[in-house]
Design a protein around this motif. Structure first.
Motif, short mmCIF file in Angstrom:
data_model
loop_
_atom_site.label_atom_id
_atom_site.label_comp_id
_atom_site.label_asym_id
_atom_site.label_seq_id
_atom_site.Cartn_x
_atom_site.Cartn_y
_atom_site.Cartn_z
N ASP A 146 0.50 -11.11 -7.67
CA ASP A 146 1.18 -12.39 -7.47
C ASP A 146 2.70 -12.22 -7.49
OD1 ASP A 146 -1.26 -13.70 -7.28
OD2 ASP A 146 -1.34 -14.11 -9.43
N PHE A 147 3.17 -11.09 -7.97
CA PHE A 147 4.59 -10.74 -7.93
C PHE A 147 5.13 -10.87 -6.51
CE2 PHE A 147 7.48 -7.19 -6.89
CZ PHE A 147 8.58 -7.53 -7.65
N PHE A 148 4.32 -10.46 -5.52
CA PHE A 148 4.77 -10.50 -4.12
C PHE A 148 4.94 -11.93 -3.63
CE2 PHE A 148 2.73 -6.28 -4.34
CZ PHE A 148 3.83 -5.52 -4.01
N PHE A 149 4.14 -12.83 -4.16
CA PHE A 149 4.26 -14.25 -3.80
C PHE A 149 5.60 -14.79 -4.28
CE2 PHE A 149 3.35 -18.80 -4.29
CZ PHE A 149 2.85 -19.08 -3.03
N VAL A 150 5.98 -14.43 -5.50
CA VAL A 150 7.25 -14.87 -6.06
C VAL A 150 8.41 -14.27 -5.28
CG1 VAL A 150 8.72 -14.82 -8.13
CG2 VAL A 150 6.26 -15.24 -8.35
N VAL A 151 8.34 -12.96 -5.02
CA VAL A 151 9.39 -12.29 -4.25
C VAL A 151 9.50 -12.90 -2.85
CG1 VAL A 151 10.06 -10.09 -3.18
CG2 VAL A 151 9.30 -10.15 -5.55
N GLY A 152 8.36 -13.23 -2.24
CA GLY A 152 8.36 -13.83 -0.92
C GLY A 152 8.97 -15.22 -0.89
N ALA A 153 8.96 -15.91 -2.02
CA ALA A 153 9.52 -17.26 -2.09
C ALA A 153 11.05 -17.25 -2.19
CB ALA A 153 8.93 -18.01 -3.28
N ILE A 154 11.61 -16.17 -2.68
CA ILE A 154 13.06 -16.11 -2.90
C ILE A 154 13.86 -16.32 -1.61
CG2 ILE A 154 14.96 -14.60 -3.61
CD1 ILE A 154 13.02 -13.54 -5.81
N HIS B 273 0.83 -1.21 0.00
CA HIS B 273 0.00 0.00 0.00
C HIS B 273 0.86 1.26 0.00
CE1 HIS B 273 -4.20 -1.47 0.54
NE2 HIS B 273 -3.51 -2.59 0.73
N GLY B 274 2.11 1.10 -0.36
CA GLY B 274 3.06 2.21 -0.48
C GLY B 274 3.66 2.20 -1.86
N PHE B 275 5.00 2.10 -1.91
CA PHE B 275 5.69 2.20 -3.19
C PHE B 275 5.43 1.00 -4.11
CE2 PHE B 275 8.78 0.21 -0.35
CZ PHE B 275 9.26 -0.84 -1.11
N GLY B 276 4.91 -0.11 -3.59
CA GLY B 276 4.61 -1.28 -4.42
C GLY B 276 3.16 -1.35 -4.87
N TRP B 277 2.43 -0.23 -4.73
CA TRP B 277 1.01 -0.21 -5.08
C TRP B 277 0.78 -0.63 -6.54
CZ3 TRP B 277 -3.46 -0.68 -2.99
CH2 TRP B 277 -4.61 -0.29 -3.67
N TYR B 278 1.71 -0.31 -7.42
CA TYR B 278 1.56 -0.68 -8.83
C TYR B 278 1.26 -2.17 -8.98
CZ TYR B 278 2.82 -2.01 -13.56
OH TYR B 278 2.81 -2.57 -14.81
N PHE B 279 1.93 -3.00 -8.18
CA PHE B 279 1.74 -4.45 -8.26
C PHE B 279 0.51 -4.91 -7.48
CE2 PHE B 279 6.31 -4.00 -9.02
CZ PHE B 279 6.42 -4.69 -10.22
N HIS B 280 0.09 -4.17 -6.48
CA HIS B 280 -1.00 -4.59 -5.59
C HIS B 280 -2.36 -4.04 -6.01
CE1 HIS B 280 -2.56 -6.24 -1.88
NE2 HIS B 280 -2.97 -5.07 -1.45
N GLU B 281 -2.37 -3.00 -6.80
CA GLU B 281 -3.60 -2.29 -7.13
C GLU B 281 -4.66 -3.19 -7.76
OE1 GLU B 281 -5.02 1.78 -9.40
OE2 GLU B 281 -3.07 0.92 -9.91
#
Length: 149
Positions: free
Chosen positions: A53-61, A30-38
């Motif tokens: 779903d980008f955050f899911f991939v980043v979270g898996a790294i 809900h900040g600088f990553g809003w582009y991916f979450h919107e």
């Protein structure tokens, strides 16, 4: 004795992931990553995959890297930190994507008290279509008031 430590470490990491999720959701998604979450906040988004779903991939790294480094020369504590992250990721997928958003129609008849509270809190979170004025940023822990509604 070492196995008890590793089990407790995995459980502690799983619990700490809820804190990390809350902070990431509030300040990154809900900040600088809003582009991916919107797109996740847009009703009726018609695609199987979302930019969110980008955050899911980043979270898996981190989990993948911890598994890698946690198995060099035998299994060590890093492996179990990665395991705690993996378990949280599985729980997140099952609770958020399957039970709450029903992206997969696996458990449609669930009427559990706890899961109803989670759904209510998440529905309140999604009533805000913009990145401001959000509430209920966690996933497994939500305030008691949503269970009493």
């Amino acid at each position: 004795m070492q196995i008890i430590f590793y089990i407790l470490l995995t459980i502690a990491v799983f619990a700490l992931m809820e804190v990390a999720t809350w902070l990431t959701h509030k300040y990154v998604m809900h900040g600088f990553g809003w582009y991916f979450h919107e797109d996740h906040h847009q009703p009726g988004y018609p695609h199987v995959f979302e930019k969110n779903d980008f955050f899911f991939v980043v979270g898996a790294i981190p989990s993948i890297l911890l598994f890698w480094f946690g198995t060099r020369g035998g299994i060590n504590y890093l492996f179990f930190i990665g395991l705690g992250i993996l378990f949280y990721g599985i729980a997140y997928f099952l609770v958020h994507d399957v039970l709450i958003h029903r992206r997969f129609k696996w458990f449609d008849k669930t009427n559990n008290y706890y899961l109803r509270g989670l759904r209510k809190a998440h529905k309140i979170h999604h009533k805000h279509l913009g990145k401001e004025d959000g509430e209920c940023f966690g996933m497994l822990y939500v305030p008691l008031k949503y269970f009493k509604m």
